[in-house]
Design an enzyme around this catalytic site. Structure first.
Site: not given
Length: 383
Positions: A29, A83, A134, A258, A314, A336
């Protein structure tokens, strides 16, 4: 840690140790991405392909990585990224991550879908932190989350805009984490059985395993299938920049958007009232075959870098990678997967050690490039 283990130092060292310690479905995951994971590999390889210039015979006796990011005075230009489910990689993992960030003087960002709720992190750290959110269909619930974040002392809201629906993360289906019926459940039980250290330290001593910030919305927050059902029902594919304008009216603190990859989207985010944008493809977990974040960074910097702070995530795996991102115009990087690898490997101590390494790598690289401060980094120092 066994005496036969290599002492973990780098993000990759911690990754290998985390892979041995946590059940496979949890490792996948974290480690996996969407579909064939092409963009995941590009995120890393495109950063590695950048080349720095080494310069000599310059006075570098006062190298400093100190900086300020959205009002946060930090030891280095790095933020611990939000995360989901960080709290199941180590006992009360979000608390350990927040404490590590505080000790290393960098911002910590709590995920909406973290295990530890806002209030627990605040009580454990007594320090300002950032919160990721979100856009959910239930706007009243969003308002309650914003109120809780403000009460917990959060200074910056990182709002994720690249998730109108979850990407196709195929590893989660292969290993039985999502779906799979009885075979999937049996597979997870088998994976748990061969991870005894994790099962005791996190599975038993780390309870409750609820999604603390949204627990009130899920009948049984420990059921991952119910969690997925809730997420699928709440992500709002009709969300537009008008919703960001509404959010800006509700939130008095700093607002970071983001998930921006294109210059026109970055301009729209600025027009909607954001204070910063994060160039991100969600760790390659959403749409496979899109460009790497680092490849898109210069275009976003050119478009809005004089108006707002620009960040990137990233593929960042070291302090040297961080310096490369700053040369391309980033104000800082969001970290992350690496901090979760370190968390799963050695808990808070692992995260602190990794952050310490990043800072030393940055300072060493800057000295060997002939610069003393972050403001001196620019595209002229890339070959």
């Amino acid at each position: 840690m066994s005496i036969f283990d290599v002492v973990p130092v780098t993000a990759e060292d911690h990754r290998r140790r985390a892979r041995r310690r946590v059940p496979r479905f949890l490792f996948d995951y974290l480690d996996g991405a969407a579909n064939d994971e092409l963009t995941l590999r590009a995120n890393v390889s495109d950063v590695r392909a950048l080349r720095l210039k080494q310069r000599v015979m310059r006075d570098v006796s006062s190298v400093s990585t100190d900086c300020e990011m959205l009002g946060f005075k930090a030891r280095m230009p790095l933020v611990l990224a939000p995360v989901g489910m960080a709290g199941i990689y180590a006992r009360r993992g979000e608390v350990q991550g927040a404490r590590a960030a505080g000790n290393q003087q960098v911002p910590f960002t709590l995920s909406t879908v973290g295990i530890c709720p806002l209030e627990e992190v605040q009580a454990a750290t007594h320090a300002p932190f950032w919160f990721q959110l979100y856009m959910l269909r239930d706007r009243e619930f969003i308002l309650r989350l914003l109120q809780r974040a403000k009460a917990a002392g959060c200074t910056t809201l990182a709002f994720t805009v690249d998730l109108p629906l979850p990407g196709m993360r195929l590893r989660d289906y292969r290993n039985g984490m999502l779906g799979g019926g009885l075979p999937g459940k049996l597979s997870k039980l088998a994976q748990l059985a061969i991870s005894p250290a994790w099962a005791w330290d996190v599975g038993i001593k780390g309870k409750p395993h609820t999604f603390g910030n949204i627990a009130e919305k899920i009948p049984n927050p420990e059921d991952l299938d119910l969690y997925k059902t809730f997420i699928d029902s709440q992500f709002d594919p009709s969300c537009t920049w008008d919703d960001i304008r509404w959010l800006r009216e509700q939130w008095e603190g700093k607002l970071l958007v983001k998930g921006v990859m294109e210059a026109d989207d970055a301009r729209a985010a600025v027009d909607a009232g954001c204070d910063a944008v994060l160039v991100s493809n969600h760790g390659a977990r959403q749409l496979d075959s899109v460009a790497s974040s680092i490849a898109k960074l210069p275009g976003v910097v050119d478009a809005v870098g004089e108006q707002v702070e620009v960040y990137v995530d990233g593929g960042i795996r070291s302090g040297i990678d961080t310096v490369k991102a700053l040369c391309l115009g980033a104000r800082g990087v969001f970290l992350g997967r690496p901090w979760i690898y370190a968390l799963a490997s050695r808990g808070q101590a692992g995260v602190e050690q990794l952050l310490e390494l990043f800072q030393k790598e940055m300072a060493t690289a800057m000295a060997l490039m002939g610069v003393n401060c972050l403001e001196e980094l620019g595209p002229d120092l890339l070959d």
